[in-house]
Design an enzyme around this catalytic site. Sequence first.
Site, PDB file in Angstrom:
ATOM      1  N   ASN A 148      -2.067   0.703   6.671  1.00  0.00           N
ATOM      2  CA  ASN A 148      -1.516  -0.487   7.335  1.00  0.00           C
ATOM      3  C   ASN A 148      -0.633  -1.330   6.415  1.00  0.00           C
ATOM      4  O   ASN A 148      -0.503  -2.542   6.592  1.00  0.00           O
ATOM      5  CB  ASN A 148      -2.654  -1.312   7.949  1.00  0.00           C
ATOM      6  N   GLU A 199      -9.582 -11.216  -6.855  1.00  0.00           N
ATOM      7  CA  GLU A 199      -8.595 -10.132  -6.796  1.00  0.00           C
ATOM      8  C   GLU A 199      -7.436 -10.374  -7.772  1.00  0.00           C
ATOM      9  O   GLU A 199      -6.978  -9.440  -8.434  1.00  0.00           O
ATOM     10  CB  GLU A 199      -8.068  -9.994  -5.369  1.00  0.00           C
ATOM     11  N   LYS A 208       0.821  -1.213   0.000  1.00  0.00           N
ATOM     12  CA  LYS A 208       0.000   0.000   0.000  1.00  0.00           C
ATOM     13  C   LYS A 208       0.864   1.275   0.000  1.00  0.00           C
ATOM     14  O   LYS A 208       2.061   1.227   0.306  1.00  0.00           O
ATOM     15  CB  LYS A 208      -0.923  -0.033   1.221  1.00  0.00           C
ATOM     16  N   THR A 253      -5.518  -6.169  11.238  1.00  0.00           N
ATOM     17  CA  THR A 253      -5.803  -4.998  10.385  1.00  0.00           C
ATOM     18  C   THR A 253      -5.289  -3.705  11.015  1.00  0.00           C
ATOM     19  O   THR A 253      -4.704  -2.869  10.336  1.00  0.00           O
ATOM     20  CB  THR A 253      -7.335  -4.893  10.149  1.00  0.00           C
ATOM     21  N   ARG A 293       2.416  -5.552   9.605  1.00  0.00           N
ATOM     22  CA  ARG A 293       1.687  -4.376  10.080  1.00  0.00           C
ATOM     23  C   ARG A 293       2.165  -3.945  11.462  1.00  0.00           C
ATOM     24  O   ARG A 293       2.219  -2.741  11.755  1.00  0.00           O
ATOM     25  CB  ARG A 293       0.186  -4.671  10.077  1.00  0.00           C
ATOM     26  N   HIS A 298      -2.094  -5.355   1.802  1.00  0.00           N
ATOM     27  CA  HIS A 298      -3.373  -6.059   1.623  1.00  0.00           C
ATOM     28  C   HIS A 298      -3.067  -7.522   1.375  1.00  0.00           C
ATOM     29  O   HIS A 298      -2.121  -7.843   0.661  1.00  0.00           O
ATOM     30  CB  HIS A 298      -4.134  -5.502   0.407  1.00  0.00           C
ATOM     31  N   TYR A 309     -12.100  -2.973  -3.639  1.00  0.00           N
ATOM     32  CA  TYR A 309     -12.660  -2.922  -2.279  1.00  0.00           C
ATOM     33  C   TYR A 309     -14.186  -2.934  -2.276  1.00  0.00           C
ATOM     34  O   TYR A 309     -14.803  -2.475  -1.314  1.00  0.00           O
ATOM     35  CB  TYR A 309     -12.135  -1.683  -1.550  1.00  0.00           C
ATOM     36  N   ARG A 353      -1.611 -13.764   5.541  1.00  0.00           N
ATOM     37  CA  ARG A 353      -2.360 -12.914   6.488  1.00  0.00           C
ATOM     38  C   ARG A 353      -1.770 -12.987   7.890  1.00  0.00           C
ATOM     39  O   ARG A 353      -1.751 -11.986   8.613  1.00  0.00           O
ATOM     40  CB  ARG A 353      -3.848 -13.256   6.466  1.00  0.00           C
TER      41      ARG A 353
HETATM   42  N1  UDP Z   1      -9.766  -0.012   6.998  1.00  0.00           N
HETATM   43  C1  UDP Z   1      -9.961   1.284   7.480  1.00  0.00           C
HETATM   44  N2  UDP Z   1     -10.707   1.457   8.622  1.00  0.00           N
HETATM   45  C2  UDP Z   1     -11.270   0.410   9.293  1.00  0.00           C
HETATM   46  C3  UDP Z   1     -11.081  -0.895   8.791  1.00  0.00           C
HETATM   47  C4  UDP Z   1     -10.321  -1.066   7.647  1.00  0.00           C
HETATM   48  O1  UDP Z   1      -9.476   2.247   6.901  1.00  0.00           O
HETATM   49  O2  UDP Z   1     -11.931   0.631  10.316  1.00  0.00           O
HETATM   50  C5  UDP Z   1      -8.979  -0.194   5.773  1.00  0.00           C
HETATM   51  C6  UDP Z   1      -7.614  -0.841   6.007  1.00  0.00           C
HETATM   52  O3  UDP Z   1      -6.686  -0.286   5.076  1.00  0.00           O
HETATM   53  C7  UDP Z   1      -7.894  -2.294   5.704  1.00  0.00           C
HETATM   54  C8  UDP Z   1      -8.891  -2.189   4.547  1.00  0.00           C
HETATM   55  O4  UDP Z   1      -9.694  -1.072   4.900  1.00  0.00           O
HETATM   56  O5  UDP Z   1      -6.727  -3.018   5.371  1.00  0.00           O
HETATM   57  C9  UDP Z   1      -9.761  -3.381   4.313  1.00  0.00           C
HETATM   58  O6  UDP Z   1     -10.397  -3.709   5.527  1.00  0.00           O
HETATM   59  P1  UDP Z   1     -10.515  -5.239   5.996  1.00  0.00           P
HETATM   60  O7  UDP Z   1     -11.481  -5.281   7.125  1.00  0.00           O
HETATM   61  O8  UDP Z   1     -10.796  -6.101   4.809  1.00  0.00           O
HETATM   62  O9  UDP Z   1      -9.060  -5.537   6.596  1.00  0.00           O
HETATM   63  P2  UDP Z   1      -7.887  -6.469   6.052  1.00  0.00           P
HETATM   64  O10 UDP Z   1      -8.508  -7.654   5.361  1.00  0.00           O
HETATM   65  O11 UDP Z   1      -7.073  -5.620   5.101  1.00  0.00           O
HETATM   66  O12 UDP Z   1      -7.109  -6.852   7.273  1.00  0.00           O
HETATM   67 MG    MG Z   2      -9.907  -7.678   3.834  1.00  0.00          MG
END
Ligand code: UDP
Ligand code: MG
Length: 139
Positions: free
Chosen positions: A112, A126, A9, A91, A102, A115, A49, A85
Amino acid sequence: MEKTLVLIKPDAMQRGLANTILSRLEKLGLKLIALKMLHLDKQFAQQHYDIHRDKPFFSSLVDYISSTPIVAAAFEGDKAIEQARKAMGATDPAKSEAGTIRGDFGVDIEHNSVHGSDSAESAEREISLFFTEEEIFSS
Ligand code: UDP
Ligand code: MG
């Protein structure tokens, strides 16, 4: 063999962390099967997204992920989705363990650093969004 999509990112790109992050994933034993650098437009970012379309953070997230060029990679390996992951951590970097990507590099819950696909279905969707068949060098 399982495949997963990884994005480096903008916050990580701006700090020169692309290689470090890709290297961490390779060290898990995951095999790099596709790689490119690209600057997403808003429409592409919204598509990637799409699952978060109704979330309060959606528009900010789309602006963020399209703010600078990013690196997209596909990795292949045993339990590649779960392995990647786990290496990325939670996250929210504040809740990620030290030693995770992260935990070590993330700035805040939006910025963070990485992805990673969250399921086989997401990975397939994706990877095909970012790469053509010819760009994937799967064994
Ligand atoms: N994100 C955010 N605020 C939140 C939760 C997520 O800005 O409260 C952003 C963050 O960059 C995250 C992405 O949205 O990686 C996708 O969210 P997801 O819940 O899918 O998390 P991930 O799978 O990336 O851990
Ligand atoms: Mg996600």
